[in-house]
Every structure is written in structure tokens, then in C-alpha cells.
Design a protein around this motif. Structure first.
Motif, mmCIF file in Angstrom:
data_model
loop_
_atom_site.group_PDB
_atom_site.id
_atom_site.type_symbol
_atom_site.label_atom_id
_atom_site.label_comp_id
_atom_site.label_asym_id
_atom_site.label_seq_id
_atom_site.Cartn_x
_atom_site.Cartn_y
_atom_site.Cartn_z
ATOM 1 N N PHE A 1 45.463 77.182 33.820
ATOM 2 C CA PHE A 1 45.470 78.227 34.844
ATOM 3 C C PHE A 1 46.890 78.448 35.366
ATOM 4 O O PHE A 1 47.281 79.569 35.651
ATOM 5 N N LYS A 2 47.634 77.345 35.478
ATOM 6 C CA LYS A 2 49.015 77.448 35.969
ATOM 7 C C LYS A 2 49.860 78.345 35.071
ATOM 8 O O LYS A 2 50.839 78.936 35.515
ATOM 9 N N LYS A 3 49.488 78.402 33.808
ATOM 10 C CA LYS A 3 50.201 79.260 32.858
ATOM 11 C C LYS A 3 49.560 80.643 32.761
ATOM 12 O O LYS A 3 49.946 81.457 31.931
ATOM 13 N N GLY A 4 48.542 80.871 33.588
ATOM 14 C CA GLY A 4 47.843 82.152 33.549
ATOM 15 C C GLY A 4 46.845 82.254 32.417
ATOM 16 O O GLY A 4 46.298 83.319 32.151
ATOM 17 N N GLU A 5 46.602 81.131 31.747
ATOM 18 C CA GLU A 5 45.680 81.143 30.598
ATOM 19 C C GLU A 5 44.279 80.739 31.050
ATOM 20 O O GLU A 5 43.786 79.658 30.730
ATOM 21 N N PHE A 6 43.638 81.667 31.770
ATOM 22 C CA PHE A 6 42.327 81.360 32.355
ATOM 23 C C PHE A 6 41.258 81.141 31.291
ATOM 24 O O PHE A 6 40.493 80.194 31.350
ATOM 25 N N SER A 7 41.225 82.050 30.331
ATOM 26 C CA SER A 7 40.138 81.943 29.360
ATOM 27 C C SER A 7 40.306 80.702 28.494
ATOM 28 O O SER A 7 39.334 80.019 28.178
ATOM 29 N N LYS A 8 41.545 80.378 28.148
ATOM 30 C CA LYS A 8 41.783 79.188 27.324
ATOM 31 C C LYS A 8 41.361 77.925 28.073
ATOM 32 O O LYS A 8 40.696 77.044 27.513
ATOM 33 N N GLY A 9 41.744 77.834 29.332
ATOM 34 C CA GLY A 9 41.373 76.670 30.132
ATOM 35 C C GLY A 9 39.870 76.532 30.265
ATOM 36 O O GLY A 9 39.313 75.434 30.146
ATOM 37 N N LEU A 10 39.214 77.664 30.485
ATOM 38 C CA LEU A 10 37.750 77.658 30.592
ATOM 39 C C LEU A 10 37.105 77.215 29.283
ATOM 40 O O LEU A 10 36.227 76.360 29.276
ATOM 41 N N GLU A 11 37.571 77.813 28.197
ATOM 42 C CA GLU A 11 36.996 77.481 26.890
ATOM 43 C C GLU A 11 37.067 75.996 26.597
ATOM 44 O O GLU A 11 36.089 75.389 26.150
ATOM 45 N N LEU A 12 38.255 75.424 26.815
ATOM 46 C CA LEU A 12 38.443 74.008 26.478
ATOM 47 C C LEU A 12 37.567 73.120 27.356
ATOM 48 O O LEU A 12 36.973 72.149 26.877
ATOM 49 N N ALA A 13 37.473 73.450 28.634
ATOM 50 C CA ALA A 13 36.643 72.645 29.532
ATOM 51 C C ALA A 13 35.162 72.808 29.180
ATOM 52 O O ALA A 13 34.388 71.848 29.256
ATOM 53 N N ILE A 14 34.764 74.012 28.781
ATOM 54 C CA ILE A 14 33.371 74.243 28.375
ATOM 55 C C ILE A 14 33.032 73.362 27.173
ATOM 56 O O ILE A 14 31.969 72.744 27.119
ATOM 57 N N ILE A 15 33.963 73.280 26.238
ATOM 58 C CA ILE A 15 33.722 72.458 25.048
ATOM 59 C C ILE A 15 33.578 70.985 25.441
ATOM 60 O O ILE A 15 32.670 70.286 24.980
ATOM 61 N N GLU A 16 34.449 70.514 26.322
ATOM 62 C CA GLU A 16 34.375 69.106 26.730
ATOM 63 C C GLU A 16 33.116 68.801 27.537
ATOM 64 O O GLU A 16 32.485 67.760 27.342
ATOM 65 N N VAL A 17 32.763 69.702 28.435
ATOM 66 C CA VAL A 17 31.529 69.505 29.202
ATOM 67 C C VAL A 17 30.334 69.550 28.247
ATOM 68 O O VAL A 17 29.384 68.779 28.391
ATOM 69 N N GLY A 18 30.408 70.423 27.256
ATOM 70 C CA GLY A 18 29.351 70.492 26.244
ATOM 71 C C GLY A 18 29.191 69.166 25.516
ATOM 72 O O GLY A 18 28.075 68.701 25.278
ATOM 73 N N ASN A 19 30.310 68.536 25.197
ATOM 74 C CA ASN A 19 30.248 67.239 24.516
ATOM 75 C C ASN A 19 29.619 66.172 25.405
ATOM 76 O O ASN A 19 28.859 65.322 24.937
ATOM 77 N N LYS A 20 29.935 66.232 26.682
ATOM 78 C CA LYS A 20 29.359 65.270 27.625
ATOM 79 C C LYS A 20 27.860 65.518 27.785
ATOM 80 O O LYS A 20 27.056 64.581 27.827
ATOM 81 N N LEU A 21 27.474 66.777 27.829
ATOM 82 C CA LEU A 21 26.050 67.108 27.906
ATOM 83 C C LEU A 21 25.323 66.612 26.660
ATOM 84 O O LEU A 21 24.221 66.073 26.732
ATOM 85 N N LYS A 22 25.984 66.774 25.525
ATOM 86 C CA LYS A 22 25.395 66.350 24.252
ATOM 87 C C LYS A 22 25.109 64.845 24.258
ATOM 88 O O LYS A 22 24.063 64.398 23.784
#
Ligand code: CA
Ligand code: CA
Length: 145
Positions: A104-125
Motif C-alpha cells: 500500500f505504501k507503494k500505492g500497489e493496493f491490488s497487489k497487496g490485497l492479492e498476496l494477502a488473500i492468497i496467504e489467508v487462503g492458505n491458512k484457511l486451507k
């Protein structure tokens, strides 16, 4: 009302939805993203309100996770329902927030969201593996307010 197009390009929106779809192929857990302009509330408090507005507590295993963002207020939060919240430590959410913030600090909102979604997905899995009777309990579309 603000629109998603104000925050994300079509491509970015699609990439985020895709990340949710991929994550949910491996888990019964449900991930949603809600984006709005402003909030006066502390982000976690507002995330809880949105969580209920979106009826995210209505999953069978209480394993919905909400990524909440208020763009102009520069606030965001990740909120997991009790099913997942009891399985992870506070450190986990903090680490995901750190990850998002670094983009987010770099203005890359979608990238930050995507990566966190993937990691949270792995934890959910790990905690809620996909099973053949799974349904898409909560829409993968991004909501905005
Ligand atoms: Ca599901
Ligand atoms: Ca879903």
C-alpha cells in the motif's frame, strides 16, 4: 456511494476476484473484499459493521474473512469470523496487515490485497480444507460502499 472503478482498474478488480476464486478452491472458508472511501470509525470496528451488513456470519463453519479498506482514510483491517479467528494467532493477522501495508505504501493496493488473500487462503486451507460438498457461500465480487 463510491464505486469500485474509483479505486481499481477492471484488470485489478478481476485479479483480486481471481485470487479469491483460487483461494476458495482449496478451502470451505470464504473471503470477501469491501472497499469504501472514508470512515470515521477505527478500521476494525467498521470492518465488523461491514461484516454483518454483508451477512458474512452466515457461513456454516463461521470461517468468513473480510478484507476491509477505506482508501481516503488510509485505513484497513482484516476480520476473520470466530471459526478461523480461534485457529490463528493475532500475529497472523498482524503479519498479513504488514504485508499489505508494504504494498500500500507503494500505492500497489491490488497487489497487496492479492498476496494477502492468497496467504489467508492458505491458512484457511490448513484449518478448513475444501470438501466436495462445498458451496460458494459468499459472493467473490468486491463490494463497495
Ligand atoms: Ca465455500
Ligand atoms: Ca466466495
Amino acid at each position: 456511494m463510491s464505486k469500485i472503478e474509483d479505486f481499481l482498474t477492471i484488470e485489478q478488480e478481476q485479479a483480486i476476484i481471481k485470487a479469491i476464486e483460487i483461494a476458495e478452491k482449496n478451502t470451505s472458508g470464504e473471503i470477501r473484499v469491501h472497499i469504501e472511501n472514508n470512515t470515521n470509525s477505527p478500521p476494525l470496528e467498521r470492518a465488523l459493521e461491514v461484516f454483518h451488513l454483508l451477512e458474512m456470519e452466515k457461513t456454516e463453519l463461521r470461517n468468513g474473512v473480510l478484507f476491509y479498506m477505506a482508501i481516503e482514510s488510509r485505513k484497513f483491517a482484516i476480520l476473520g469470523d470466530e471459526g478461523i479467528h480461534t485457529k490463528v494467532t493475532e500475529n497472523f493477522w498482524d503479519a498479513e496487515k504488514e504485508l499489505m501495508l508494504s504494498y500500500f505504501k507503494k500505492g500497489e493496493f491490488s497487489k497487496g490485497l492479492e498476496l494477502a488473500i492468497i496467504e489467508v487462503g492458505n491458512k484457511l486451507k490448513e484449518n478448513f480444507p475444501y470438501h466436495s460438498t462445498d458451496t460458494d457461500e459468499l459472493s467473490n465480487e468486491i463490494s463497495s460502499g
